[in-house]
Each structure stands twice: as structure tokens, then as C-alpha cells.
Motif scaffolding. Structure first.
Motif, PDB file in Angstrom:
ATOM      1  N   TYR A  52      -8.123  46.705  37.492  1.00 22.81           N
ATOM      2  CA  TYR A  52      -7.595  47.319  36.269  1.00 22.81           C
ATOM      3  C   TYR A  52      -8.264  48.668  36.008  1.00 22.81           C
ATOM      4  CZ  TYR A  52      -4.818  43.379  34.564  1.00 22.81           C
ATOM      5  OH  TYR A  52      -3.865  42.405  34.409  1.00 22.81           O
ATOM      6  N   THR A  53      -7.452  49.720  35.934  1.00 21.16           N
ATOM      7  CA  THR A  53      -7.913  51.022  35.490  1.00 21.16           C
ATOM      8  C   THR A  53      -7.606  51.150  34.001  1.00 21.16           C
ATOM      9  OG1 THR A  53      -5.782  52.033  35.985  1.00 21.16           O
ATOM     10  CG2 THR A  53      -7.447  52.017  37.754  1.00 21.16           C
ATOM     11  N   TYR A  54      -8.098  52.220  33.368  1.00 20.04           N
ATOM     12  CA  TYR A  54      -7.745  52.463  31.964  1.00 20.04           C
ATOM     13  C   TYR A  54      -6.227  52.534  31.796  1.00 20.04           C
ATOM     14  CZ  TYR A  54     -12.603  53.546  30.686  1.00 20.04           C
ATOM     15  OH  TYR A  54     -13.954  53.478  30.436  1.00 20.04           O
ATOM     16  N   ARG A  55      -5.575  53.168  32.765  1.00 24.33           N
ATOM     17  CA  ARG A  55      -4.119  53.322  32.679  1.00 24.33           C
ATOM     18  C   ARG A  55      -3.412  51.972  32.732  1.00 24.33           C
ATOM     19  NH1 ARG A  55      -1.422  57.741  36.482  1.00 24.33           N
ATOM     20  NH2 ARG A  55      -2.720  58.977  35.072  1.00 24.33           N
ATOM     21  N   LYS A  56      -3.868  51.092  33.634  1.00 23.51           N
ATOM     22  CA  LYS A  56      -3.241  49.771  33.757  1.00 23.51           C
ATOM     23  C   LYS A  56      -3.478  48.932  32.505  1.00 23.51           C
ATOM     24  CE  LYS A  56      -3.153  49.239  38.795  1.00 23.51           C
ATOM     25  NZ  LYS A  56      -3.621  48.422  39.947  1.00 23.51           N
ATOM     26  N   ALA A 106      -3.973  50.119  29.484  1.00 24.03           N
ATOM     27  CA  ALA A 106      -3.139  50.705  28.438  1.00 24.03           C
ATOM     28  C   ALA A 106      -1.695  50.234  28.564  1.00 24.03           C
ATOM     29  CB  ALA A 106      -3.213  52.236  28.515  1.00 24.03           C
ATOM     30  N   SER A 107      -1.180  50.195  29.780  1.00 23.05           N
ATOM     31  CA  SER A 107       0.194  49.755  30.005  1.00 23.05           C
ATOM     32  C   SER A 107       0.374  48.293  29.626  1.00 23.05           C
ATOM     33  CB  SER A 107       0.575  49.971  31.471  1.00 23.05           C
ATOM     34  OG  SER A 107       1.876  49.486  31.744  1.00 23.05           O
ATOM     35  N   SER A 124      -2.123  53.767  24.315  1.00 19.05           N
ATOM     36  CA  SER A 124      -2.329  54.993  25.071  1.00 19.05           C
ATOM     37  C   SER A 124      -3.648  54.887  25.831  1.00 19.05           C
ATOM     38  CB  SER A 124      -2.372  56.198  24.138  1.00 19.05           C
ATOM     39  OG  SER A 124      -3.529  56.157  23.318  1.00 19.05           O
ATOM     40  N   GLU A 125      -3.760  55.639  26.908  1.00 18.41           N
ATOM     41  CA  GLU A 125      -4.991  55.610  27.698  1.00 18.41           C
ATOM     42  C   GLU A 125      -6.198  56.088  26.883  1.00 18.41           C
ATOM     43  OE1 GLU A 125      -6.548  57.202  32.071  1.00 18.41           O
ATOM     44  OE2 GLU A 125      -4.412  57.223  31.563  1.00 18.41           O
ATOM     45  N   LYS A 158      -9.790  54.026  26.148  1.00 24.26           N
ATOM     46  CA  LYS A 158     -11.113  54.606  26.415  1.00 24.26           C
ATOM     47  C   LYS A 158     -11.996  54.530  25.169  1.00 24.26           C
ATOM     48  CE  LYS A 158      -9.701  57.756  30.110  1.00 24.26           C
ATOM     49  NZ  LYS A 158      -9.581  59.178  30.537  1.00 24.26           N
TER      50      LYS A 158
END
Length: 244
Positions: free
Chosen positions: A20-24, A26-27, A32-33, A37
Motif C-alpha cells: 500500500y502506497t499513500y495513493r492506494k 487514498a483510493s 485525497s493523497e 499523508k
């Protein structure tokens, strides 16, 4: 560190290990990303949001709290008896090495000729050895420190020298990611100590890259061996020519 920030730091580590990244994140949470954060950075988070994040890591809040309580691994070396038990059973040692590389039980069973019941029994033995904690759902938590190593003259290193060292070095090292370097020189004691310090830093770099790679799927990670060896040495064939 406040309790909330400690929970979030543990969650961040767990989510990263699951890709999991911040983007994943958030989705998955319809955020929002930048919002995600901020959640991890400032520690201000609701119980509902914390529950949602824990669910992404396949954990309940109760399991997350337990994870935080055990977030700092303790084991640097196994005991002699523990290493003897591992070295006496090739399958147990295989499962142990896989877990040290943070494979899941399903990944071990998929890759090797080990049934789920047999794999579970070996994981229970590793739990008894305190190398891991086997959690609900057959999830695995390591109990080792970042600088964990086998005993210097213990059974595992002896087994490596007897059965694996030849297999490791008996290769052309021609692949793109392969490297074989042998150096010979004459160093002072101080210079040798300085170079050993560089090797320790390189060992930590390798461990850090291993940790970063855990964010990617197992199919994109490859077992990689790195051997450090340094000692005062003269080839035996040269020794026989020395003047008495």
C-alpha cells in the motif's frame, strides 16, 4: 511518541509491507493523497478512520494494539539448541528462511512441495522457538531484531559451509544482477578495522533495500545471496614456499 502516533507508525509499516502506497490508501478510503499523508503525520485520527486503516492491513484494532506492543523485535541470536533444531530439519529451516524473508504461509505452500497442514506444523514449531508469533488467520509476525544474525560458530553457519557454500560460489556469476569480486592486498590493523566498518554499513544498506522491496509482490522479488568474507590469509601453496 504518543500512542496514536505509535499506532499509525505501526500501521504504516504493515500497509507498506502489503504494497500500500499513500495513493492506494487514498483510493481505498476515498480520500485525497494529501489527506492520507496528514493522517499519518499529525496523529489526529478518529477511531472510525483508524479502524478503516487497520482493515486494509487485515487487522482488527485489538490485533493492531497487540502488534504495537510487540513492534520492537528482540531476538538478535537464537540459542545453540534452537539452531540445532533448525539445522536438523531441512523443511523447518526452509520455512524459517521464508518467514525471515516475510513470506506468508500461502506463498510458502504455493512455491514448495509442502502441504498446508505440514507448513502449519512447522510454523507452530517456529512459534515455539520464539522466532515468530503465529497470529489468527495464520498470519506471521517476526520476533527478530533488524540486526538478527546466526551464531558465528553455530550449527546454521556450519551447515552453510558444509552444504551451501560450494553451491553458492560454484557459478560463473554471469547474470545481470550477479557480481563476484575477489581482492587481495596488505592492510595495517587500523586499515582492516576501517574496512570492516564499511562492510557493516554495506550490510545495513542491504537490509534496508530488503525492507523497501517488501512493498512489492513476491513475484517481483528474488532470493539474493551476499557473502562477506575477510581475514588474514595466505594461500596454502604460497605458505609451502616460505623460508623457515
Amino acid at each position: 511518541m504518543t500512542e496514536a502516533k505509535h499506532l499509525l507508525a505501526t500501521l504504516k509499516r504493515l500497509l507498506k509491507s502489503r504494497g500500500y502506497t499513500y495513493r492506494k490508501i487514498a483510493s481505498a478510503l476515498y480520500l485525497s493523497e494529501p489527506t492520507v499523508k496528514r493522517l499519518f503525520s499529525n496523529g489526529n485520527i478518529s477511531l472510525e478512520r483508524l479502524t478503516q486503516l487497520a482493515a486494509l492491513a487485515d487487522m482488527t484494532i485489538h490485533e493492531l494494539v497487540n502488534e504495537v506492543g510487540n513492534d520492537e523485535p528482540r531476538i538478535v541470536h537464537l540459542s545453540l539448541q534452537q539452531e540445532k533444531e533448525l539445522s536438523a530439519d531441512n523443511i523447518l529451516l526452509l520455512v524459517a528462511v521464508c518467514t525471515l524473508n516475510q513470506w506468508s504461509m500461502s506463498e510458502i505452500v504455493k512455491a514448495y512441495q509442502i502441504s498446508e497442514p505440514a507448513c502449519l506444523q512447522h510454523l507452530l514449531r517456529l512459534d515455539k522457538l520464539r522466532l515468530i508469533d503465529l497470529l489468527p488467520g495464520n498470519r506471521i509476525r517476526l520476533n527478530i531484531s533488524r540486526d538478527f544474525d546466526w551464531l558465528p560458530e553455530g550449527p546454521i553457519r556450519q551447515l552453510f559451509r558444509q552444504q551451501a557454500l560450494g553451491d553458492f560460489v560454484d557459478d560463473g556469476f554471469h547474470a545481470a544482477n550477479d557480481s563476484f569480486v575477489f581482492l587481495n592486498g596488505m592492510l595495517t590493523h587500523a586499515a582492516a578495522l576501517q574496512f570492516q566498518a564499511k562492510l557493516r554499513r554495506l550490510k545495513q544498506d542491504f537490509a534496508d533495500l530488503h525492507q523497501e522491496s517488501l512493498a512489492l509482490p513476491l513475484t517481483q522479488r528474488h532470493g539474493t545471496g551476499l557473502l562477506f568474507a575477510m581475514r588474514v590469509w595466505e594461500p596454502q601453496v604460497f605458505k609451502t614456499l616460505r623460508r623457515l
